[in-house]
Design an enzyme around this catalytic site. Structure first.
Site, short mmCIF file in Angstrom:
data_model
loop_
_atom_site.label_atom_id
_atom_site.label_comp_id
_atom_site.label_asym_id
_atom_site.label_seq_id
_atom_site.Cartn_x
_atom_site.Cartn_y
_atom_site.Cartn_z
N HIS A 1 -55.50 -13.22 19.14
CA HIS A 1 -54.26 -12.46 19.37
C HIS A 1 -54.67 -11.21 20.16
O HIS A 1 -54.82 -10.13 19.60
CB HIS A 1 -53.62 -12.06 18.05
CG HIS A 1 -53.12 -13.22 17.23
ND1 HIS A 1 -53.97 -14.14 16.65
CD2 HIS A 1 -51.86 -13.62 16.93
CE1 HIS A 1 -53.23 -15.05 16.01
NE2 HIS A 1 -51.96 -14.76 16.17
N HIS B 1 -61.45 -1.94 15.36
CA HIS B 1 -62.37 -1.99 16.50
C HIS B 1 -63.78 -1.54 16.12
O HIS B 1 -64.76 -2.03 16.68
CB HIS B 1 -61.82 -1.15 17.66
CG HIS B 1 -60.57 -1.75 18.27
ND1 HIS B 1 -59.72 -1.04 19.08
CD2 HIS B 1 -60.05 -3.00 18.18
CE1 HIS B 1 -58.72 -1.83 19.46
NE2 HIS B 1 -58.90 -3.02 18.92
N GLU C 1 -53.41 -15.01 24.19
CA GLU C 1 -52.27 -14.13 23.96
C GLU C 1 -50.99 -14.91 24.28
O GLU C 1 -50.90 -15.58 25.29
CB GLU C 1 -52.43 -12.88 24.86
CG GLU C 1 -51.21 -12.02 25.01
CD GLU C 1 -50.64 -11.45 23.70
OE1 GLU C 1 -51.40 -10.95 22.85
OE2 GLU C 1 -49.41 -11.55 23.52
N ASP D 1 -56.01 -11.23 14.80
CA ASP D 1 -55.32 -9.95 14.65
C ASP D 1 -53.82 -10.11 14.95
O ASP D 1 -53.32 -9.58 15.94
CB ASP D 1 -55.98 -8.96 15.65
CG ASP D 1 -55.40 -7.57 15.57
OD1 ASP D 1 -54.81 -7.22 14.53
OD2 ASP D 1 -55.55 -6.82 16.55
N SER E 1 -58.83 -4.87 22.16
CA SER E 1 -59.99 -5.66 21.74
C SER E 1 -60.60 -6.51 22.86
O SER E 1 -61.83 -6.60 22.95
CB SER E 1 -59.65 -6.53 20.52
OG SER E 1 -58.50 -7.30 20.74
C1 LIG Z 1 -51.91 -6.55 16.90
S1 LIG Z 1 -51.67 -7.10 18.53
C2 LIG Z 1 -53.26 -7.42 19.12
C3 LIG Z 1 -54.11 -6.23 19.37
C4 LIG Z 1 -55.48 -6.53 19.91
N1 LIG Z 1 -56.15 -7.58 19.15
C5 LIG Z 1 -56.34 -5.29 19.91
O1 LIG Z 1 -57.05 -5.07 18.89
O2 LIG Z 1 -56.34 -4.54 20.87
C6 LIG Z 1 -51.07 -8.74 18.27
C7 LIG Z 1 -50.86 -9.51 19.56
O3 LIG Z 1 -50.65 -10.89 19.22
C8 LIG Z 1 -49.72 -11.44 20.13
N2 LIG Z 1 -49.23 -12.67 19.47
C9 LIG Z 1 -48.23 -12.84 18.58
N3 LIG Z 1 -48.20 -14.12 18.13
C10 LIG Z 1 -49.24 -14.77 18.74
C11 LIG Z 1 -49.75 -16.10 18.67
N4 LIG Z 1 -49.21 -17.03 17.88
N5 LIG Z 1 -50.83 -16.41 19.42
C12 LIG Z 1 -51.40 -15.48 20.23
N6 LIG Z 1 -50.95 -14.21 20.35
C13 LIG Z 1 -49.89 -13.86 19.60
C14 LIG Z 1 -48.73 -10.33 20.34
O4 LIG Z 1 -48.02 -10.50 21.56
C15 LIG Z 1 -49.64 -9.10 20.37
O5 LIG Z 1 -50.06 -8.82 21.69
#
Ligand SMILES: C[S@@+](CC[C@H](N)C(=O)[O-])C[C@H]1O[C@@H](n2cnc3c(N)ncnc32)[C@H](O)[C@@H]1O
Length: 282
Positions: free
Chosen positions: A41, A18, A116, A162, A98
């Site tokens: 993500h 972040h 997401e 991410d 994020s």
């Molecule tokens: C590491 S977390 C994200 C954290 C966020 N970016 C933050 O910094 O606050 C990863 C997220 O990706 C989602 N996810 C997993 N596979 C995905 C995909 N193919 N497309 C979009 N989201 C996905 C998960 O449900 C999860 O919420």
């Protein structure tokens, strides 16, 4: 998919990622022209650090909570602490993910898209996020969104990728999606997070990025444990493509301050260095 970010929200890797994200947003906004931010993500808007899942893992205790306790006066992190609404002596209960950080920094001319896969997380993001700019949340696959929404009409902006790294081929999928996106939008800033689990795995990740043959890649790695300690997550890696002016120096200093605030002395390291040159040889 079993991954739930609430277990990890506010850990040292979230903080490192972040801080890089906020620097790039702030740098893009040095000019008045509109920017576009795509968070592929996204997770949800805010995480309750008092929730049972967050308590169970305890990760934020060794991450953002410790950093706030030890470094609230650190000028380099003042903008980041302000975005978190962190106050001296106060534990953080509501921690922005994020999309909340991005939305909170948008100006009226800016636009963001949060993608997401998990419907409950996406709906929470949609509910919780407020912004001066134009924001939209989509339930779906972030990699498909890179194809569908790039390049943006604004021509300036950033992409945060991410993923949760639950599947063994996540890195391969991310590199493929990134190189396709880069071909369509070579001028965008890309931030891609990766875990650091061992020295060999870290070198492999760097080599795979380098093999793409794309210029202007900046490695921003922060480890709080030795790479080969056998601890699940020894470090946090961020690859920034087309880093804005000043990012190398800022992140080197900011990560050193974070390391000092969070890691036990003599454990881990900070490495902020160029992986690829300004121009690739023909
Ligand atoms: C590491 S977390 C994200 C954290 C966020 N970016 C933050 O910094 O606050 C990863 C997220 O990706 C989602 N996810 C997993 N596979 C995905 C995909 N193919 N497309 C979009 N989201 C996905 C998960 O449900 C999860 O919420």
């Amino acid at each position: 998919m079993n991954y739930k970010h609430i277990y990890h929200a506010g850990n040292f890797a979230d903080v490192a990622k972040h801080v890089g994200l906020m620097y790039c947003l702030e740098a893009l906004q040095r000019k008045d022209g509109a920017i576009f931010a795509l968070d592929s993500h996204a997770g949800r808007g805010f995480y309750d650090l008092q929730a049972p899942e967050a308590h169970k893992s305890g990760e934020s205790e060794h991450g953002i909570q410790r950093l706030i306790e030890t470094s609230i006066d650190e000028p380099l992190l003042a903008g980041y602490f302000a975005a978190l609404r962190a106050r001296r002596g106060k534990r953080l209960a509501r921690y922005p993910g994020s999309p909340a950080l991005i939305a909170g920094s948008l100006r009226t001319q800016d636009r963001a898209l949060f993608v997401e896969l998990m419907p409950a997380e996406a709906r929470a993001a949609e509910r919780e996020i407020e912004s001066q700019g134009r924001v939209r949340t989509e339930i779906g696959d972030g990699y498909a969104a890179l194809k569908a929404f790039l390049p943006p009409e604004e021509r300036r902006g950033l992409v945060l990728i991410d993923p949760p790294y639950e599947s063994l081929d996540e890195l391969k999928q991310m590199l493929q999606a990134f190189s396709d996106a880069y071909r369509r939008w070579p001028g965008g800033i890309y931030l891609m997070w990766y875990p650091i689990r061992s020295a060999a795995q870290r070198s492999m990740v760097h080599a795979r990025f380098e093999a793409l043959g794309i210029p202007k890649m900046l490695v921003a790695d922060l480890a709080i444990h030795p790479d080969d300690a056998g601890i699940g997550l020894a470090g946090s890696g961020l690859m920034i493509v087309n880093p804005p002016y000043g990012a190398d120096e800022y992140l080197g200093d900011a990560y050193t301050a974070i390391h000092k605030g969070i890691a036990t002395p003599d454990s881990g390291y900070v490495e902020v260095a160029r992986l690829t040159p300004e121009r690739m040889a023909q």
